[in-house]
Design a protein around this motif. Structure first.
Motif, PDB file in Angstrom:
ATOM      1  N   GLU A 150      50.121  54.925  46.106  1.00  0.00           N
ATOM      2  CA  GLU A 150      50.515  54.520  47.450  1.00  0.00           C
ATOM      3  C   GLU A 150      51.927  53.968  47.413  1.00  0.00           C
ATOM      4  O   GLU A 150      52.526  53.806  46.350  1.00  0.00           O
ATOM      5  N   ASP A 186      45.090  60.886  46.911  1.00  0.00           N
ATOM      6  CA  ASP A 186      44.539  61.585  48.074  1.00  0.00           C
ATOM      7  C   ASP A 186      45.333  62.869  48.279  1.00  0.00           C
ATOM      8  O   ASP A 186      46.484  62.830  48.722  1.00  0.00           O
ATOM      9  N   ARG A 187      44.725  63.986  47.935  1.00  0.00           N
ATOM     10  CA  ARG A 187      45.443  65.264  48.000  1.00  0.00           C
ATOM     11  C   ARG A 187      45.807  65.662  49.422  1.00  0.00           C
ATOM     12  O   ARG A 187      46.652  66.518  49.644  1.00  0.00           O
ATOM     13  N   ARG A 188      45.153  65.050  50.421  1.00  0.00           N
ATOM     14  CA  ARG A 188      45.467  65.352  51.822  1.00  0.00           C
ATOM     15  C   ARG A 188      46.702  64.599  52.292  1.00  0.00           C
ATOM     16  O   ARG A 188      47.211  64.867  53.381  1.00  0.00           O
ATOM     17  N   ASN A 189      47.156  63.668  51.468  1.00  0.00           N
ATOM     18  CA  ASN A 189      48.264  62.800  51.849  1.00  0.00           C
ATOM     19  C   ASN A 189      49.511  63.172  51.042  1.00  0.00           C
ATOM     20  O   ASN A 189      49.523  63.067  49.818  1.00  0.00           O
ATOM     21  N   ASN A 190      50.561  63.604  51.729  1.00  0.00           N
ATOM     22  CA  ASN A 190      51.798  63.980  51.040  1.00  0.00           C
ATOM     23  C   ASN A 190      52.393  62.806  50.266  1.00  0.00           C
ATOM     24  O   ASN A 190      53.083  63.000  49.257  1.00  0.00           O
ATOM     25  N   LEU A 191      52.119  61.583  50.739  1.00  0.00           N
ATOM     26  CA  LEU A 191      52.673  60.403  50.077  1.00  0.00           C
ATOM     27  C   LEU A 191      52.130  60.265  48.655  1.00  0.00           C
ATOM     28  O   LEU A 191      52.858  59.883  47.740  1.00  0.00           O
ATOM     29  N   SER A 192      50.847  60.578  48.468  1.00  0.00           N
ATOM     30  CA  SER A 192      50.262  60.482  47.135  1.00  0.00           C
ATOM     31  C   SER A 192      50.995  61.388  46.153  1.00  0.00           C
ATOM     32  O   SER A 192      51.289  60.999  45.020  1.00  0.00           O
ATOM     33  N   ARG A 214      40.941  59.631  45.004  1.00  0.00           N
ATOM     34  CA  ARG A 214      40.178  58.730  45.873  1.00  0.00           C
ATOM     35  C   ARG A 214      38.839  59.407  46.139  1.00  0.00           C
ATOM     36  O   ARG A 214      38.777  60.552  46.563  1.00  0.00           O
TER      37      ARG A 214
END
Length: 259
Positions: A150, A186-192, A214
């Motif tokens: 994060e 979290d693979r859905r989150n570009n930030l990760s 996650r």
């Protein structure tokens, strides 16, 4: 006995989950494992199903010298995995140890007296850089750092690394960083993905290849008093910790007694 401190002064980054599941994975392949719970919240103990009524002696008693590690350790439901449990009394240990001349070496001396009992010891540190964590770092030979994927992941990491350097210079020249484990990905989150790339760019090969996702099952397991590897071996989180355990073993010195 190999000793690994699982440390990061930031809370909620997966320290306890990492310690519990790596300890379980190592026990599953035949190693005699001790998990030391140094967090006054006692989450590692609870996550392994150790009830408060079973914590007649704890890591607090070991630190103040009223019990040995062997006498205070409790067997878990996982074969070959014992835990040195924590109680809320541990929150007062730092104050009590301040006046002790060997206050930074209390855990190290206690573990030295029990070195033949276990092959490997994982120390679950509290989310701070106080005297409890200092004791863990003085007692350990390696540090494993769980790092959450994060935005503020790298915040405070430099402070931890500086603390490791100070401990190495003043107390424990053998202390080394075993690796950084990326958690809560979290693979859905570009930030990760961005954080993962930034951490690898900064730290290079010290970062483990395995990334722990996650995962709901990882969060559910402690409420059942079970490691995720037993609660649901096939979930993505458990599979990641099995891979992480293999990587950890590849970086550790051989232990003659280990299976």
């Amino acid at each position: 006995m190999n000793r690994i401190a699982v440390a990061n002064q930031k809370g909620g980054v997966g320290k306890t989950t990492t310690a519990i599941n790596l300890a379980t994975a190592l026990a599953a392949i035949g190693w005699r494992v001790l998990l030391v719970d140094l967090d006054p919240q006692g989450n590692a103990s609870t996550g392994l199903g150790i009830k408060h009524s079973q914590r007649e002696r704890s890591s607090y008693d070991v630190l103040i010298g009223s019990s040995s590690v062997v006498d205070a350790a409790v067997a878990t439901r996982v074969p070959r995995l014992d835990v040195l449990p924590a109680t809320v009394d541990l929150s007062g240990a730092e104050v009590e140890m301040v006046s002790m001349p060997d206050r930074a070496h209390r855990l190290d001396k206690a573990l030295n007296a029990a070195s033949a009992r276990w092959d490997i010891c994982l120390i679950d540190c509290p989310p701070s850089l106080g005297l409890l964590t200092v004791n863990a770092l003085v007692a350990a030979r390696h540090v494993l750092v769980p790092l959450q994927c994060e935005f503020f992941a790298l915040e405070g990491l430099s402070q931890l690394l500086q603390t490791v350097e100070r401990i190495r210079a003043a107390f424990n020249p053998e202390l080394s960083i075993l690796g950084v484990a990326l958690t809560m990905f979290d693979r859905r989150n570009n930030l990760s993905q961005a954080v993962s790339e930034d951490v690898r760019a900064c730290l290079g090969g010290v970062v483990f290849d395995t990334i722990v996702p996650r995962n709901v099952r990882l969060s559910e397991a402690p409420s059942h008093g079970l490691p995720a590897l037993i609660y649901d071996l096939k979930c993505p989180g458990s599979e990641a910790y099995v891979r992480l355990a293999r990587e950890l073993l590849s970086r550790l010195p051989r232990v003659a007694e280990a299976a």
